[in-house]
Design a protein around this motif. Structure first.
Motif, PDB file in Angstrom:
ATOM      1  N   VAL A   1       7.207   6.514  -3.315  1.00  0.00           N
ATOM      2  CA  VAL A   1       8.320   7.411  -3.096  1.00  0.00           C
ATOM      3  C   VAL A   1       8.151   8.187  -1.800  1.00  0.00           C
ATOM      4  O   VAL A   1       9.123   8.582  -1.157  1.00  0.00           O
ATOM      5  CB  VAL A   1       8.485   8.367  -4.293  1.00  0.00           C
ATOM      6  N   LEU A   2       6.918   8.402  -1.374  1.00  0.00           N
ATOM      7  CA  LEU A   2       6.684   9.124  -0.132  1.00  0.00           C
ATOM      8  C   LEU A   2       7.175   8.338   1.071  1.00  0.00           C
ATOM      9  O   LEU A   2       7.577   8.921   2.089  1.00  0.00           O
ATOM     10  CB  LEU A   2       5.197   9.425   0.029  1.00  0.00           C
ATOM     11  N   ASP A   3       7.141   7.032   0.983  1.00  0.00           N
ATOM     12  CA  ASP A   3       7.572   6.178   2.091  1.00  0.00           C
ATOM     13  C   ASP A   3       9.016   5.734   1.976  1.00  0.00           C
ATOM     14  O   ASP A   3       9.651   5.426   2.987  1.00  0.00           O
ATOM     15  CB  ASP A   3       6.688   4.923   2.158  1.00  0.00           C
ATOM     16  N   ASN A   4       9.542   5.682   0.748  1.00  0.00           N
ATOM     17  CA  ASN A   4      10.890   5.171   0.537  1.00  0.00           C
ATOM     18  C   ASN A   4      11.359   5.573  -0.860  1.00  0.00           C
ATOM     19  O   ASN A   4      10.897   5.018  -1.854  1.00  0.00           O
ATOM     20  CB  ASN A   4      10.899   3.648   0.670  1.00  0.00           C
ATOM     21  N   PRO A   5      12.272   6.515  -0.964  1.00  0.00           N
ATOM     22  CA  PRO A   5      12.739   6.935  -2.294  1.00  0.00           C
ATOM     23  C   PRO A   5      13.827   6.035  -2.869  1.00  0.00           C
ATOM     24  O   PRO A   5      14.243   6.243  -4.004  1.00  0.00           O
ATOM     25  CB  PRO A   5      13.305   8.327  -2.009  1.00  0.00           C
ATOM     26  N   TYR A   6      14.281   5.052  -2.105  1.00  0.00           N
ATOM     27  CA  TYR A   6      15.434   4.257  -2.523  1.00  0.00           C
ATOM     28  C   TYR A   6      14.976   3.044  -3.321  1.00  0.00           C
ATOM     29  O   TYR A   6      14.379   2.103  -2.790  1.00  0.00           O
ATOM     30  CB  TYR A   6      16.243   3.828  -1.300  1.00  0.00           C
ATOM     31  N   SER A   7      15.314   3.050  -4.593  1.00  0.00           N
ATOM     32  CA  SER A   7      14.835   2.001  -5.486  1.00  0.00           C
ATOM     33  C   SER A   7      15.483   0.651  -5.223  1.00  0.00           C
ATOM     34  O   SER A   7      14.970  -0.383  -5.665  1.00  0.00           O
ATOM     35  CB  SER A   7      15.091   2.414  -6.944  1.00  0.00           C
ATOM     36  N   TYR A   8      16.583   0.612  -4.491  1.00  0.00           N
ATOM     37  CA  TYR A   8      17.299  -0.645  -4.266  1.00  0.00           C
ATOM     38  C   TYR A   8      16.729  -1.470  -3.116  1.00  0.00           C
ATOM     39  O   TYR A   8      17.221  -2.551  -2.820  1.00  0.00           O
ATOM     40  CB  TYR A   8      18.792  -0.387  -4.040  1.00  0.00           C
ATOM     41  N   THR A   9      15.705  -0.966  -2.420  1.00  0.00           N
ATOM     42  CA  THR A   9      15.098  -1.725  -1.331  1.00  0.00           C
ATOM     43  C   THR A   9      13.606  -1.471  -1.297  1.00  0.00           C
ATOM     44  O   THR A   9      13.138  -0.388  -1.651  1.00  0.00           O
ATOM     45  CB  THR A   9      15.717  -1.343   0.026  1.00  0.00           C
ATOM     46  N   ASP A  10      12.851  -2.477  -0.873  1.00  0.00           N
ATOM     47  CA  ASP A  10      11.401  -2.334  -0.731  1.00  0.00           C
ATOM     48  C   ASP A  10      10.997  -1.904   0.665  1.00  0.00           C
ATOM     49  O   ASP A  10       9.808  -1.729   0.946  1.00  0.00           O
ATOM     50  CB  ASP A  10      10.709  -3.667  -1.067  1.00  0.00           C
ATOM     51  N   TYR A  11      11.964  -1.744   1.557  1.00  0.00           N
ATOM     52  CA  TYR A  11      11.603  -1.369   2.936  1.00  0.00           C
ATOM     53  C   TYR A  11      10.937   0.001   2.959  1.00  0.00           C
ATOM     54  O   TYR A  11      11.367   0.956   2.300  1.00  0.00           O
ATOM     55  CB  TYR A  11      12.848  -1.323   3.829  1.00  0.00           C
ATOM     56  N   ALA A  12       9.868   0.121   3.724  1.00  0.00           N
ATOM     57  CA  ALA A  12       9.170   1.392   3.921  1.00  0.00           C
ATOM     58  C   ALA A  12       8.496   1.364   5.273  1.00  0.00           C
ATOM     59  O   ALA A  12       8.117   0.288   5.781  1.00  0.00           O
ATOM     60  CB  ALA A  12       8.135   1.614   2.811  1.00  0.00           C
ATOM     61  N   ASP A  13       8.320   2.546   5.866  1.00  0.00           N
ATOM     62  CA  ASP A  13       7.691   2.559   7.197  1.00  0.00           C
ATOM     63  C   ASP A  13       6.433   3.428   7.245  1.00  0.00           C
ATOM     64  O   ASP A  13       5.835   3.598   8.309  1.00  0.00           O
ATOM     65  CB  ASP A  13       8.698   3.027   8.253  1.00  0.00           C
ATOM     66  N   SER A  14       6.026   4.014   6.124  1.00  0.00           N
ATOM     67  CA  SER A  14       4.774   4.777   6.047  1.00  0.00           C
ATOM     68  C   SER A  14       4.702   5.905   7.064  1.00  0.00           C
ATOM     69  O   SER A  14       3.645   6.223   7.569  1.00  0.00           O
ATOM     70  CB  SER A  14       3.558   3.852   6.206  1.00  0.00           C
ATOM     71  N   SER A  15       5.843   6.515   7.359  1.00  0.00           N
ATOM     72  CA  SER A  15       5.867   7.552   8.384  1.00  0.00           C
ATOM     73  C   SER A  15       5.670   8.951   7.827  1.00  0.00           C
ATOM     74  O   SER A  15       5.617   9.906   8.601  1.00  0.00           O
ATOM     75  CB  SER A  15       7.208   7.501   9.127  1.00  0.00           C
ATOM     76  N   THR A  16       5.532   9.095   6.524  1.00  0.00           N
ATOM     77  CA  THR A  16       5.546  10.435   5.946  1.00  0.00           C
ATOM     78  C   THR A  16       4.178  10.959   5.559  1.00  0.00           C
ATOM     79  O   THR A  16       4.081  12.073   5.071  1.00  0.00           O
ATOM     80  CB  THR A  16       6.442  10.455   4.713  1.00  0.00           C
ATOM     81  N   HIS A  17       3.147  10.170   5.716  1.00  0.00           N
ATOM     82  CA  HIS A  17       1.821  10.677   5.382  1.00  0.00           C
ATOM     83  C   HIS A  17       0.775   9.815   6.058  1.00  0.00           C
ATOM     84  O   HIS A  17       1.025   8.669   6.421  1.00  0.00           O
ATOM     85  CB  HIS A  17       1.582  10.700   3.873  1.00  0.00           C
ATOM     86  N   SER A  18      -0.411  10.353   6.223  1.00  0.00           N
ATOM     87  CA  SER A  18      -1.506   9.608   6.828  1.00  0.00           C
ATOM     88  C   SER A  18      -2.126   8.688   5.798  1.00  0.00           C
ATOM     89  O   SER A  18      -2.220   8.998   4.619  1.00  0.00           O
ATOM     90  CB  SER A  18      -2.573  10.563   7.364  1.00  0.00           C
ATOM     91  N   ILE A  19      -2.562   7.527   6.258  1.00  0.00           N
ATOM     92  CA  ILE A  19      -3.194   6.550   5.356  1.00  0.00           C
ATOM     93  C   ILE A  19      -4.685   6.559   5.593  1.00  0.00           C
ATOM     94  O   ILE A  19      -5.153   6.518   6.715  1.00  0.00           O
ATOM     95  CB  ILE A  19      -2.625   5.141   5.618  1.00  0.00           C
TER      96      ILE A  19
END
Length: 489
Positions: free
Chosen positions: A471-489
């Motif tokens: 959810v931190l990367d993508n809250p939209y349940s209708y797509t798996d796209y995420a860009d990991s821009s919201t937290h450090s890995i």
């Protein structure tokens, strides 16, 4: 000619009168010159403002409302309100935006039935007009079925306010629901594009480089519908979405960018260049994490601003709170930026007058309704709010009327509200709405949700655990796209 009423008229007398005149009040016209009339009069005939001035001559049969000691202003305009969530008023007072995503998109929000949308919309619509918000955009983003949409609109047309229905469905991809035959059929049946009920399409752009949202934008263009979109929201939508919209030619003067809080200068330039409008919910942005309230940045880029309350599942539902939170956040940022360089702000950049503009004309312009509402001028619709409370020690003296509206007045000080010339509140009491019906509908919805969730889940929803990292990367349940821009890995 003189008025026929020399006593304080009743609500029935005002409602049935062929004309109404507000006398001896401070009139904030919000016209192009921001004319302020001391001891002014405003005459309303039918649905329109007929005259503005002092000691107006009025037609026979006109009923007089004494506005002395008060302020008459245009009805406020809210460009982004998730009305269905008013059914859960205050439930999420301690949420973060991430916890809201979990509640709304993944868990509790999925359990709302059509009748629960009706209940929330009914209460929210009444709440709006009671607080002097005469036009509201219902950003209805959980319409899991056409039945949900039908129920939401049923509630709006039941309340004597002016509304714009923003159709959205967070549970399904916008490129799917926006192109479905049943959606187009709904629009053709229920969206007359009248002065009292407008239409927008409400969906977000994730930044997926394949730009699957293109089909939804094309559907909006085919329907001649404006798009309202959450843009610049930390963890959800940012610069890549703006760039995709711009490169594909879908940024227009009718587009409304909600929050616009985490964007780069490049994105702000694109919005400004294409004539878009922003909808700022400063009470929301300050609290839950979309990003710092954006008026300080929008002003630098000359992007037109409107205000909104966002959601009463968290925050206040009135325009006074929206104005106050916006000006406070903007000024705090101006001081903070100056202090960071060792400077001192001696002349504040944002004035109360401009914030009242955002709450009225700003909303009208964003919705393409400036020819109808947003200012008190002859020929415009009579959407008016009289702020007058002789019982309140905070309502005198009125020295700076703009400052009084922004910092001193509150919803309890609203004496009279007209929408389209119709009386909807008078002497502090609602007129022509059934609050008991809304109370009963809300009670049934709360009982249903509480029993469906169970007591443990109901209480946990107010104090949710940290959600799964997706959810931190993508809250939209209708797509798996995420860009990991919201937290450090």
């Amino acid at each position: 000619m003189t008025t026929t009423s020399i006593h304080a008229p009743t609500a029935a007398e005002v409602s049935s009168a062929p004309a109404v005149v507000f006398r001896n009040t401070t009139v904030l016209t919000m016209d192009d010159s921001h004319t302020v009339i001391d001891r002014g009069d405003v005459l309303v005939v039918g649905s329109d403002v007929a005259a503005v001035g002092q000691q107006l001559e009025v037609p026979e049969g006109t009923v007089e409302v004494d506005g002395s000691g008060g302020i008459l202003m245009p009805g406020m305009i809210d460009t982004h309100r998730h009305m269905w969530q008013t059914a859960m008023r205050g439930y999420g007072a301690d949420w973060t935006l991430t916890q809201y995503f979990v509640w709304n998109y993944l868990e509790h929000g999925k359990k709302f039935r059509p009748q629960d949308y009706y209940a929330g919309n009914l209460l929210s619509a009444i709440d709006a007009i009671d607080s002097g918000v005469t036009t509201s955009v219902d950003w209805s983003h959980g319409l899991a079925s056409i039945d949900h949409a039908e129920a939401a609109v049923d509630a709006l047309v039941e309340v004597p306010g002016r509304f714009v229905f923003g159709y959205g469905n967070i549970h399904t991809a916008p490129w799917e629901w926006a192109t479905a035959p049943e959606f187009r059929s709904f629009v053709e049946r229920r969206m007359p594009r009248s002065e009292m009920l407008g239409f927008q399409m409400a969906f977000d752009v994730t930044g997926d480089p394949t730009f699957p949202e293109k089909a939804a934008f094309q559907a909006a263009r085919d329907l001649d519908a404006a798009v309202t979109t959450h843009a610049g929201v930390w963890g959800a939508t940012n610069d890549s979405g703006i760039r995709l919209m711009h490169e594909h030619g879908f940024m227009t003067p009718q587009t409304v960018y909600v929050h616009a809080a985490t964007l780069s200068d490049d994105s702000y330039h694109r919005i400004a260049a294409t004539g878009g409008h922003a909808s700022v919910s400063a009470e929301s942005e300050s609290s839950c994490g979309q990003g710092y309230p954006s008026t300080w940045a929008l002003r630098r880029h000359h992007i037109p601003i409107s205000l909104s309350v966002d959601s009463s599942v968290w925050w206040s539902g009135d325009g006074f709170s929206a104005m106050r939170s916006a000006v406070n956040a903007d000024r705090a940022r101006e001081h903070h930026e100056a202090h960071a360089t060792g400077d001192t702000v001696t002349h504040i950049g944002l004035r109360a007058e401009e914030v009242v503009e955002w709450a009225t004309r700003g909303g009208a312009r964003a919705l393409g309704m400036d020819h109808l509402v947003g200012s008190i001028e002859p020929g415009k619709r009579a959407d008016l709010v009289l702020i007058k409370n002789d019982e309140s020690p905070a309502m005198f003296p009125i020295l700076n009327p703009y400052g009084h509206v922004v910092f001193q007045a509150q919803r309890g000080d609203i004496h009279t509200v007209l929408v389209n010339g119709n009386l909807v509140k008078y002497d502090g009491h609602l007129v022509g709405t059934d609050l008991s019906k809304a109370r009963a509908a809300i009670t049934e919805t709360v009982d249903y949700l509480r029993s469906t969730l169970g007591d443990q889940e109901w209480k946990a929803g107010m104090h949710p655990e940290i959600p799964e990292s997706k959810v931190l990367d993508n809250p939209y349940s209708y797509t798996d796209y995420a860009d990991s821009s919201t937290h450090s890995i």
